[in-house]
Design a protein around this motif. Sequence first.
Motif, PDB file in Angstrom:
ATOM      1  N   ILE A 208       0.854  -1.193   0.000  1.00 46.82           N
ATOM      2  CA  ILE A 208       0.000   0.000   0.000  1.00 46.82           C
ATOM      3  C   ILE A 208       0.885   1.237   0.000  1.00 46.82           C
ATOM      4  O   ILE A 208       1.843   1.323   0.768  1.00 46.82           O
ATOM      5  N   LYS A 209       0.557   2.181  -0.864  1.00 44.84           N
ATOM      6  CA  LYS A 209       1.252   3.463  -0.904  1.00 44.84           C
ATOM      7  C   LYS A 209       0.221   4.551  -1.196  1.00 44.84           C
ATOM      8  O   LYS A 209      -0.534   4.451  -2.157  1.00 44.84           O
ATOM      9  N   ASP A 210       0.198   5.565  -0.337  1.00 43.69           N
ATOM     10  CA  ASP A 210      -0.731   6.682  -0.494  1.00 43.69           C
ATOM     11  C   ASP A 210      -2.172   6.199  -0.645  1.00 43.69           C
ATOM     12  O   ASP A 210      -2.954   6.724  -1.450  1.00 43.69           O
ATOM     13  N   GLY A 211      -2.522   5.186   0.125  1.00 45.63           N
ATOM     14  CA  GLY A 211      -3.885   4.692   0.137  1.00 45.63           C
ATOM     15  C   GLY A 211      -4.252   3.785  -1.021  1.00 45.63           C
ATOM     16  O   GLY A 211      -5.381   3.281  -1.083  1.00 45.63           O
ATOM     17  N   LYS A 212      -3.319   3.562  -1.937  1.00 43.71           N
ATOM     18  CA  LYS A 212      -3.577   2.724  -3.110  1.00 43.71           C
ATOM     19  C   LYS A 212      -2.917   1.354  -2.937  1.00 43.71           C
ATOM     20  O   LYS A 212      -1.861   1.227  -2.310  1.00 43.71           O
ATOM     21  N   TYR A 213      -3.533   0.349  -3.537  1.00 43.23           N
ATOM     22  CA  TYR A 213      -3.021  -1.009  -3.492  1.00 43.23           C
ATOM     23  C   TYR A 213      -2.227  -1.291  -4.772  1.00 43.23           C
ATOM     24  O   TYR A 213      -2.790  -1.293  -5.868  1.00 43.23           O
ATOM     25  N   TYR A 214      -0.945  -1.494  -4.606  1.00 38.89           N
ATOM     26  CA  TYR A 214      -0.060  -1.818  -5.726  1.00 38.89           C
ATOM     27  C   TYR A 214       0.088  -3.340  -5.776  1.00 38.89           C
ATOM     28  O   TYR A 214       0.695  -3.944  -4.899  1.00 38.89           O
ATOM     29  N   PHE A 215      -0.490  -3.926  -6.819  1.00 36.61           N
ATOM     30  CA  PHE A 215      -0.444  -5.374  -6.994  1.00 36.61           C
ATOM     31  C   PHE A 215       0.546  -5.683  -8.117  1.00 36.61           C
ATOM     32  O   PHE A 215       0.458  -5.108  -9.202  1.00 36.61           O
ATOM     33  N   MET A 216       1.478  -6.585  -7.860  1.00 34.29           N
ATOM     34  CA  MET A 216       2.570  -6.862  -8.789  1.00 34.29           C
ATOM     35  C   MET A 216       2.669  -8.361  -9.031  1.00 34.29           C
ATOM     36  O   MET A 216       2.249  -9.173  -8.197  1.00 34.29           O
ATOM     37  N   TRP A 217       3.235  -8.727 -10.174  1.00 33.68           N
ATOM     38  CA  TRP A 217       3.351 -10.138 -10.520  1.00 33.68           C
ATOM     39  C   TRP A 217       4.426 -10.341 -11.579  1.00 33.68           C
ATOM     40  O   TRP A 217       4.939  -9.386 -12.155  1.00 33.68           O
ATOM     41  N   SER A 218       4.750 -11.620 -11.839  1.00 28.08           N
ATOM     42  CA  SER A 218       5.729 -11.963 -12.862  1.00 28.08           C
ATOM     43  C   SER A 218       5.040 -12.533 -14.091  1.00 28.08           C
ATOM     44  O   SER A 218       4.017 -13.225 -13.988  1.00 28.08           O
ATOM     45  N   GLY A 224      13.446 -18.930 -18.837  1.00 27.84           N
ATOM     46  CA  GLY A 224      13.953 -18.260 -20.024  1.00 27.84           C
ATOM     47  C   GLY A 224      14.332 -16.813 -19.793  1.00 27.84           C
ATOM     48  O   GLY A 224      14.261 -16.300 -18.673  1.00 27.84           O
ATOM     49  N   PRO A 225      14.719 -16.120 -20.860  1.00 25.22           N
ATOM     50  CA  PRO A 225      15.198 -14.736 -20.736  1.00 25.22           C
ATOM     51  C   PRO A 225      14.090 -13.704 -20.580  1.00 25.22           C
ATOM     52  O   PRO A 225      14.344 -12.588 -20.143  1.00 25.22           O
ATOM     53  N   ASP A 226      12.830 -14.055 -20.930  1.00 26.91           N
ATOM     54  CA  ASP A 226      11.775 -13.051 -21.012  1.00 26.91           C
ATOM     55  C   ASP A 226      10.965 -12.886 -19.733  1.00 26.91           C
ATOM     56  O   ASP A 226       9.906 -12.263 -19.734  1.00 26.91           O
ATOM     57  N   TYR A 227      11.427 -13.450 -18.638  1.00 30.84           N
ATOM     58  CA  TYR A 227      10.768 -13.233 -17.349  1.00 30.84           C
ATOM     59  C   TYR A 227      10.740 -11.744 -17.058  1.00 30.84           C
ATOM     60  O   TYR A 227      11.712 -11.024 -17.332  1.00 30.84           O
ATOM     61  N   LYS A 228       9.660 -11.249 -16.455  1.00 31.53           N
ATOM     62  CA  LYS A 228       9.543  -9.811 -16.219  1.00 31.53           C
ATOM     63  C   LYS A 228       8.531  -9.544 -15.116  1.00 31.53           C
ATOM     64  O   LYS A 228       7.789 -10.442 -14.704  1.00 31.53           O
ATOM     65  N   VAL A 229       8.468  -8.298 -14.664  1.00 28.92           N
ATOM     66  CA  VAL A 229       7.541  -7.898 -13.600  1.00 28.92           C
ATOM     67  C   VAL A 229       6.636  -6.788 -14.107  1.00 28.92           C
ATOM     68  O   VAL A 229       7.097  -5.828 -14.723  1.00 28.92           O
ATOM     69  N   ALA A 230       5.335  -6.924 -13.838  1.00 31.19           N
ATOM     70  CA  ALA A 230       4.348  -5.898 -14.179  1.00 31.19           C
ATOM     71  C   ALA A 230       3.526  -5.574 -12.936  1.00 31.19           C
ATOM     72  O   ALA A 230       3.638  -6.246 -11.906  1.00 31.19           O
ATOM     73  N   TYR A 231       2.679  -4.547 -13.057  1.00 35.12           N
ATOM     74  CA  TYR A 231       1.907  -4.151 -11.873  1.00 35.12           C
ATOM     75  C   TYR A 231       0.584  -3.502 -12.253  1.00 35.12           C
ATOM     76  O   TYR A 231       0.349  -3.096 -13.394  1.00 35.12           O
ATOM     77  N   ALA A 232      -0.286  -3.422 -11.244  1.00 30.46           N
ATOM     78  CA  ALA A 232      -1.565  -2.737 -11.339  1.00 30.46           C
ATOM     79  C   ALA A 232      -1.751  -1.900 -10.081  1.00 30.46           C
ATOM     80  O   ALA A 232      -1.059  -2.110  -9.074  1.00 30.46           O
ATOM     81  N   ILE A 233      -2.657  -0.952 -10.131  1.00 30.77           N
ATOM     82  CA  ILE A 233      -3.003  -0.134  -8.963  1.00 30.77           C
ATOM     83  C   ILE A 233      -4.509  -0.210  -8.775  1.00 30.77           C
ATOM     84  O   ILE A 233      -5.273  -0.032  -9.728  1.00 30.77           O
ATOM     85  N   ALA A 234      -4.948  -0.472  -7.543  1.00 27.84           N
ATOM     86  CA  ALA A 234      -6.372  -0.596  -7.262  1.00 27.84           C
ATOM     87  C   ALA A 234      -6.730   0.163  -5.985  1.00 27.84           C
ATOM     88  O   ALA A 234      -5.852   0.561  -5.206  1.00 27.84           O
ATOM     89  N   ASP A 235      -8.032   0.335  -5.771  1.00 25.06           N
ATOM     90  CA  ASP A 235      -8.527   1.003  -4.572  1.00 25.06           C
ATOM     91  C   ASP A 235      -8.895   0.021  -3.479  1.00 25.06           C
ATOM     92  O   ASP A 235      -9.283   0.432  -2.380  1.00 25.06           O
ATOM     93  N   SER A 236      -8.777  -1.267  -3.770  1.00 25.84           N
ATOM     94  CA  SER A 236      -9.209  -2.307  -2.840  1.00 25.84           C
ATOM     95  C   SER A 236      -8.289  -3.507  -2.961  1.00 25.84           C
ATOM     96  O   SER A 236      -7.738  -3.769  -4.040  1.00 25.84           O
ATOM     97  N   PRO A 237      -8.123  -4.284  -1.886  1.00 25.13           N
ATOM     98  CA  PRO A 237      -7.316  -5.503  -1.994  1.00 25.13           C
ATOM     99  C   PRO A 237      -7.962  -6.560  -2.885  1.00 25.13           C
ATOM    100  O   PRO A 237      -7.300  -7.526  -3.271  1.00 25.13           O
ATOM    101  N   PHE A 238      -9.220  -6.343  -3.248  1.00 25.64           N
ATOM    102  CA  PHE A 238      -9.924  -7.277  -4.124  1.00 25.64           C
ATOM    103  C   PHE A 238      -9.819  -6.876  -5.598  1.00 25.64           C
ATOM    104  O   PHE A 238     -10.334  -7.552  -6.479  1.00 25.64           O
TER     105      PHE A 238
END
Length: 317
Positions: A208-218, A224-238
């Motif tokens: 949580i940062k500034d009241g927002k839920y930062y959800f991240m994943w691989s 392999g070489p193309d593994y990476k990390v992306a993210y989303a921002i939501a207002d709720s843990p759901f």
Amino acid sequence: MNKFTSLVATAVLSCSSFALAQQNPVFPGNYADPEGIVYNNTYWIFPTYSAPYEEQIFFDAFSSKDLVKWEKHERILDNKEVKWANKAIWAPAVLEKDGKYYIFFGANDVHPGEVGGIGVAVADKPEGPYKDLIGKPLIQENVNGAQPIDQFVFKDKDGTYYMYYGGWKHCNMVKLKPDFTGILPFEDGTFYKEVTPENYVEGPFMFIKDGKYYFMWSEGGWTGPDYKVAYAIADSPFGPFKRVNTILEQDPEIATGAGHHSVIKVPNEEKYFIVYHRRPLGKTSAHDRVTCIEELHFDEQGLIKPVKMTFEGVSHP
């Protein structure tokens, strides 16, 4: 000093300076899926021991006061204490609650009909020794297509503990009992909610940062070489978790296969670090993965800036 001696001295000095500057990987050895956390003003990293599945039967941990010098704590948990786990003990998720320290882990690379899945162990100290809490997997079933691996335990603002988990391109969330011995139903009576974002593969993480839920994943394939990390921002843990962007990926000058991360926030400061694994250039084995740290930056809108991998890593926070 003649010219040759001078050149040699300069080269030695340059190599020494490089050695002092190079902090990534942060400790030697093949370690992956690092979970970073702060316990009692000390930084800790709990990674997977990256080796063939039959050799992945224990966890080491590492602690540091400054994110630079790391102390190794060997075999804080092994399958002698988890009788149902015989291989592929990986991707720890860690937390402290009421003076006890917990490790959630995946074991056995479980498939439907097999024994294995997500377990939990407890200790009186961060460095263990950890003991199996319930003597069996906490979650073993394949629900919503999600292999029960890569769990992350998240404490919400109201004190509720949720666990996000899942491989095979599906992510579930569950509500944990306060003593972590099982799961509880949500308000609608269900026990599992699928929250899979676009392109999700595995390795969920939340903060949580500034009241927002930062959800991240691989995303991509971990071998392999193309593994990476992306993210989303939501207002709720759901959620809903709408994909924003990729923030960590391979760099042809640094490393490939960058992913399965966690985030450490410096206590009492708005400073964040991403802890992740990557595959050194020239390495092709699935198990050649090393743990690294970079600072995580945000723009004025709160979006995460792309992470530039380095050999220098971070200095004292």
